[in-house]
Design a protein around this motif. Structure first.
Motif, PDB file in Angstrom:
ATOM      1  N   UNK A 550       8.687   6.564 -86.506  1.00  0.00           N
ATOM      2  CA  UNK A 550       7.761   7.673 -86.756  1.00  0.00           C
ATOM      3  C   UNK A 550       8.175   8.926 -85.990  1.00  0.00           C
ATOM      4  N   UNK A 551       8.650   8.714 -84.780  1.00  0.00           N
ATOM      5  CA  UNK A 551       9.121   9.843 -83.962  1.00  0.00           C
ATOM      6  C   UNK A 551      10.296  10.549 -84.640  1.00  0.00           C
ATOM      7  N   UNK A 552      11.205   9.745 -85.178  1.00  0.00           N
ATOM      8  CA  UNK A 552      12.367  10.304 -85.872  1.00  0.00           C
ATOM      9  C   UNK A 552      11.932  11.009 -87.157  1.00  0.00           C
ATOM     10  N   UNK A 553      10.961  10.401 -87.861  1.00  0.00           N
ATOM     11  CA  UNK A 553      10.439  10.982 -89.102  1.00  0.00           C
ATOM     12  C   UNK A 553       9.809  12.350 -88.843  1.00  0.00           C
ATOM     13  N   UNK A 554       9.005  12.439 -87.803  1.00  0.00           N
ATOM     14  CA  UNK A 554       8.311  13.695 -87.483  1.00  0.00           C
ATOM     15  C   UNK A 554       9.262  14.779 -86.970  1.00  0.00           C
ATOM     16  N   UNK A 555      10.435  14.361 -86.502  1.00  0.00           N
ATOM     17  CA  UNK A 555      11.395  15.341 -85.960  1.00  0.00           C
ATOM     18  C   UNK A 555      12.226  16.031 -87.044  1.00  0.00           C
ATOM     19  N   UNK A 556      12.148  15.539 -88.288  1.00  0.00           N
ATOM     20  CA  UNK A 556      13.002  16.068 -89.360  1.00  0.00           C
ATOM     21  C   UNK A 556      12.848  17.574 -89.584  1.00  0.00           C
ATOM     22  N   UNK A 557      11.612  18.115 -89.710  1.00  0.00           N
ATOM     23  CA  UNK A 557      11.483  19.560 -89.945  1.00  0.00           C
ATOM     24  C   UNK A 557      12.126  20.405 -88.844  1.00  0.00           C
ATOM     25  N   UNK A 558      12.017  19.946 -87.594  1.00  0.00           N
ATOM     26  CA  UNK A 558      12.614  20.688 -86.477  1.00  0.00           C
ATOM     27  C   UNK A 558      14.138  20.710 -86.568  1.00  0.00           C
ATOM     28  N   UNK A 559      14.708  19.741 -87.273  1.00  0.00           N
ATOM     29  CA  UNK A 559      16.158  19.677 -87.452  1.00  0.00           C
ATOM     30  C   UNK A 559      16.609  20.389 -88.725  1.00  0.00           C
ATOM     31  N   UNK A 560      15.662  21.060 -89.369  1.00  0.00           N
ATOM     32  CA  UNK A 560      15.994  21.796 -90.592  1.00  0.00           C
ATOM     33  C   UNK A 560      16.072  20.916 -91.816  1.00  0.00           C
ATOM     34  N   UNK A 561      15.473  19.709 -91.740  1.00  0.00           N
ATOM     35  CA  UNK A 561      15.497  18.767 -92.861  1.00  0.00           C
ATOM     36  C   UNK A 561      14.077  18.476 -93.329  1.00  0.00           C
ATOM     37  N   UNK A 562      13.904  18.307 -94.627  1.00  0.00           N
ATOM     38  CA  UNK A 562      12.603  17.970 -95.185  1.00  0.00           C
ATOM     39  C   UNK A 562      12.591  16.505 -95.616  1.00  0.00           C
ATOM     40  N   UNK A 563      11.550  15.759 -95.215  1.00  0.00           N
ATOM     41  CA  UNK A 563      11.473  14.356 -95.655  1.00  0.00           C
ATOM     42  C   UNK A 563      11.449  14.278 -97.176  1.00  0.00           C
ATOM     43  N   UNK A 564      12.165  13.329 -97.743  1.00  0.00           N
ATOM     44  CA  UNK A 564      12.120  13.127 -99.187  1.00  0.00           C
ATOM     45  C   UNK A 564      11.311  11.869 -99.481  1.00  0.00           C
ATOM     46  N   UNK A 565      11.247  11.469-100.725  1.00  0.00           N
ATOM     47  CA  UNK A 565      10.424  10.332-101.098  1.00  0.00           C
ATOM     48  C   UNK A 565      10.884   9.041-100.422  1.00  0.00           C
ATOM     49  N   UNK A 566      12.183   8.954-100.130  1.00  0.00           N
ATOM     50  CA  UNK A 566      12.707   7.750 -99.461  1.00  0.00           C
ATOM     51  C   UNK A 566      12.261   7.715 -98.000  1.00  0.00           C
ATOM     52  N   UNK A 567      12.167   8.883 -97.369  1.00  0.00           N
ATOM     53  CA  UNK A 567      11.667   8.961 -95.990  1.00  0.00           C
ATOM     54  C   UNK A 567      10.227   8.462 -95.942  1.00  0.00           C
ATOM     55  N   UNK A 568       9.391   8.995 -96.863  1.00  0.00           N
ATOM     56  CA  UNK A 568       7.981   8.591 -96.900  1.00  0.00           C
ATOM     57  C   UNK A 568       7.841   7.107 -97.207  1.00  0.00           C
ATOM     58  N   UNK A 592       2.522  14.203-102.033  1.00  0.00           N
ATOM     59  CA  UNK A 592       2.464  15.274-103.026  1.00  0.00           C
ATOM     60  C   UNK A 592       2.121  16.611-102.379  1.00  0.00           C
ATOM     61  N   UNK A 593       1.350  16.583-101.289  1.00  0.00           N
ATOM     62  CA  UNK A 593       1.018  17.817-100.577  1.00  0.00           C
ATOM     63  C   UNK A 593       2.282  18.511-100.069  1.00  0.00           C
ATOM     64  N   UNK A 594       3.298  17.714 -99.724  1.00  0.00           N
ATOM     65  CA  UNK A 594       4.545  18.257 -99.169  1.00  0.00           C
ATOM     66  C   UNK A 594       5.640  18.434-100.226  1.00  0.00           C
ATOM     67  N   UNK A 595       5.216  18.398-101.496  1.00  0.00           N
ATOM     68  CA  UNK A 595       6.163  18.717-102.562  1.00  0.00           C
ATOM     69  C   UNK A 595       6.989  17.567-103.071  1.00  0.00           C
ATOM     70  N   UNK A 596       6.675  16.338-102.665  1.00  0.00           N
ATOM     71  CA  UNK A 596       7.402  15.162-103.166  1.00  0.00           C
ATOM     72  C   UNK A 596       6.551  14.451-104.227  1.00  0.00           C
TER      73      UNK A 596
END
Length: 665
Positions: A550-568, A592-596
């Motif tokens: 979860x920590x790694x998942x939440x860090x994605x936006x800060x790294x310039x990456x957006x979670x995709x459907x596989x992340x969720x 869906x709120x985040x565009x996936x």
């Protein structure tokens, strides 16, 4: 040409390595004796070969009085033009050491220039500079040919930075460069990719005024810019040239057409061809060949055939490059039989097929899986005395590996060595890849050891292929050893291979090793993507390390990456596995709120979570959503739903919905 005399001290200090002129030049000449080669007369020689020239020299030195130096220079120059540089140097040395007290032939600057030219052609430009020092010590004045020869020698030897510094130094001392001086330096710079410096020299020529660039210099710069795909800059030079009254020729247009062809700008190609016609500049075989080559590579075979027909109509005979381009086009698009007819046509028209011709045909057969036919082409080219090269053998090796015949490919490698063709790391990469795909990792490792033992240097492809093969057979820890080796040798890691290794480490429950590799990847500066993070997030979730995931998942936006459907989906699976349905549900709502858009696997994962944790109402609600959305159940979901259907206390309407859902799947 009038020139300011250049002091020996100034030149000697310009570059200590090249201009160390303290030693007498002729001391080093004996080292050249081993380079002697004898050949036949060429178009520049007035002698019937080297032996005739040597006999002439012997007669001349026995004559009394001795002939004047210009006659000796003619002899030395002729030998040099026959490319017998070492013998020319030896004869000059013999003349210098001739001990006739009453009759001495005094060297002139032409003699020294011939000798410098010989040194430069033998790639000993340092000896040429030593001789320059001797020239000035003896009181001779170097002329334009002296400096042009040295600059050319530096360029041929790849010492462009020194050539530019030398040019600048002699200009400061009053040397007036000629068109050849500029042309030599600009050509050398362009060949080594230093086009920007070449353009500065071109501008210098334009501004000086005494030495205006001609069409050859402009063509050199334009062609270099075109090869760098800097089409706008190339056209700028092109228009500047026209503004100065210099008319473009077929070489100019061919370079530009080649460039815009490679960029797929076909309208611009047509415009340039029309402009050529309006200027009465006729396309030559190179122009047409460029068009045929690019059209074939773009799959426009019909158009390429039309260009070939146009060539014939205009009386321009296709050459081997034209036919090779056409054959390669046919073969790459599966028309090998037509390609074979091109080979026969070449022979009919007395255009000798070369190694590229046969390689293209072999590659065509290999792409169709007809490796035996490719082998027969190899035998045919040997029969016709066309020497196979490394591309020939590697093409056949790749053909065998594509068919799963790695042992045959290995025998081709041995055949290659027996024929004296130097193997390279690319050949071994083909074998390593073939063995790895067939899960014959032992043979792949043996090939890797052969690479190292033969003094070849494994490249990025070698390591990535081998590591992928080790992961393929479930040996990720062995693959990790090669990661360290790659970094030690300064080779960049490959994102796809790293993702494969992470997946394999996670799958085999080596999570700590996976985390260590991930940190190594981040520190290496490799441009990572969300797929790499998804691999680790999924691995952490499956290993029960939901907090780290979860920590790694939440860090994605800060790294310039957006979670995709596989992340969720990975995170939802992890939460469900831990029984944390509230967090799983909240995350599901955010998709869906985040565009996936949830996919079938996402729905099934959370459905299974509800069912396994007895959240029947939520499961039924989700089934209705899945039915409405046209999603189907996986085997695991079907089993859980079948168990639910066996519950006698289940509402009839719910059973009807579940049966409908299972019936649709």
């Amino acid at each position: 040409m009038n020139m300011m005399r250049i002091s020996a001290f100034a030149l000697l200090n310009m570059n200590a390595t090249l201009l160390n002129c303290c030693n007498h030049c002729f001391v080093s000449l004996s080292s050249f004796h081993s380079y002697r080669k004898y050949g036949t007369k060429n178009a520049y020689s007035s002698f019937n070969g080297l032996d005739d020239a040597l006999n002439s020299f012997n007669h001349m030195v026995q004559s009394r009085p001795l002939p004047p130096i210009h006659q000796f220079n003619t002899l030395f120059g002729s030998i040099a033009k026959m490319k017998h540089y070492s013998p020319a140097i030896s004869l000059i040395r013999r003349l210098d050491l001739l001990d006739i007290s009453w009759d001495v032939v005094k060297f002139d600057i032409c003699t020294f220039n011939i000798m410098i030219n010989c040194f430069c052609n033998l790639k000993r430009v340092d000896f040429g500079f030593s001789l320059l020092g001797k020239i000035m010590k003896l009181g001779y004045e170097p002329d334009i040919l002296t400096f042009n020869t040295l600059i050319r020698g530096l360029c041929v030897d790849g010492k462009l930075a020194i050539a530019v510094r030398f040019f600048g130094e002699i200009v400061k001392k009053g040397f007036q460069p000629s068109l050849i001086t500029y042309g030599t330096l600009i050509n050398g710079l362009c060949k080594t990719g230093e086009t920007s410096t070449a353009i500065l020299l071109l501008k210098d020529m334009e501004q000086v005024g005494s030495c205006q660039p001609g069409i050859i210099v402009y063509n050199t710069v334009i062609d270099s810019l075109c090869k760098d795909k800097k089409v706008n800059e190339a056209f700028k030079i092109f228009f500047d040239m026209i503004d100065k009254g210099i008319k473009p020729n077929v070489v100019t247009y061919t370079s530009l057409i080649h460039c815009v062809c490679n960029l797929g700008q076909w309208k611009e190609v047509k415009r340039l061809l029309n402009e050529m016609a309006s200027r009465n500049v006729s396309p030559n075989v190179q122009t047409f060949s460029v068009l045929v080559d690019r059209l074939c590579k773009e799959g426009m075979i019909t158009e390429a055939e039309e260009v070939l027909e146009l060539m014939t109509q205009r009386g321009v005979e296709p050459d081997v490059f034209t036919y090779n381009a056409l054959m390669n086009g046919y073969c790459l698009h599966g028309k090998v039989d037509v390609g074979r007819r091109v080979l026969e046509l070449m022979i009919q028209r007395r255009v000798l097929p070369d190694v590229v011709t046969y390689n293209a045909l072999m590659n065509g057969y290999c792409l169709l899986g007809k490796v035996d036919e490719a082998r027969r082409v190899l035998e045919l080219m040997i029969q016709r005395r066309v020497e196979p090269n490394v591309v020939t053998y590697s093409t056949l090796m790749n053909g065998y590996c594509m068919r799963g015949k790695e042992d045959e490919a290995r025998r081709v490698l041995d055949l290659m060595a027996s024929h004296g063709c130097q193997t390279n790391v690319f050949c071994y990469n083909i074998l390593i890849n073939g063995y790895s795909k067939s899960k014959r990792i032992g043979e792949a490792l043996s090939c890797f050891r052969d690479v190292c033992q033969k003094g070849l240097i494994p490249d990025r492809i070698t390591y990535n292929t081998l590591m992928g093969g080790l992961c393929h057979v479930g040996r990720p820890l062995d693959a990790l050893v090669f990661v360290d080796e790659m970094i030690t040798h300064g080779l960049a890691l490959d994102l796809i291979t790293c993702s494969t290794m992470l997946h394999c480490l996670c799958k085999s429950q080596h999570i700590d090793k996976a985390l260590a590799l991930f940190k190594m990847i981040e520190c290496s500066g490799l441009h990572t993507d969300v797929v790499l993070y998804n691999t680790l997030i999924d691995g952490l979730c499956k290993a029960g390390k939901i907090g780290s995931a979860n920590e790694l998942f939440l860090s994605l936006p800060a790294k310039g990456l957006q979670p995709d459907i596989y992340s969720y989906t990975a995170m939802i699976h992890g939460f469900c596995k831990e029984g944390r349905l509230k967090e799983a549900t909240e995350l599901f709502k955010k998709i869906e709120e985040n565009g996936c858009v949830p996919n079938s696997y996402t729905y099934n994962i959370i459905l299974q979570g509800f069912l396994q944790n007895n959240e029947t109402a939520k499961a039924v609600e989700l089934v209705q959503v899945m039915v409405d959305g046209g999603f189907s159940a996986t085997a695991c979901s079907k089993g859980l739903l079948a168990n639910l259907l066996s519950d006698n206390g289940l509402d009839h309407s719910i059973k009807k919905l579940l049966k409908k859902f299972l019936g649709n799947t």
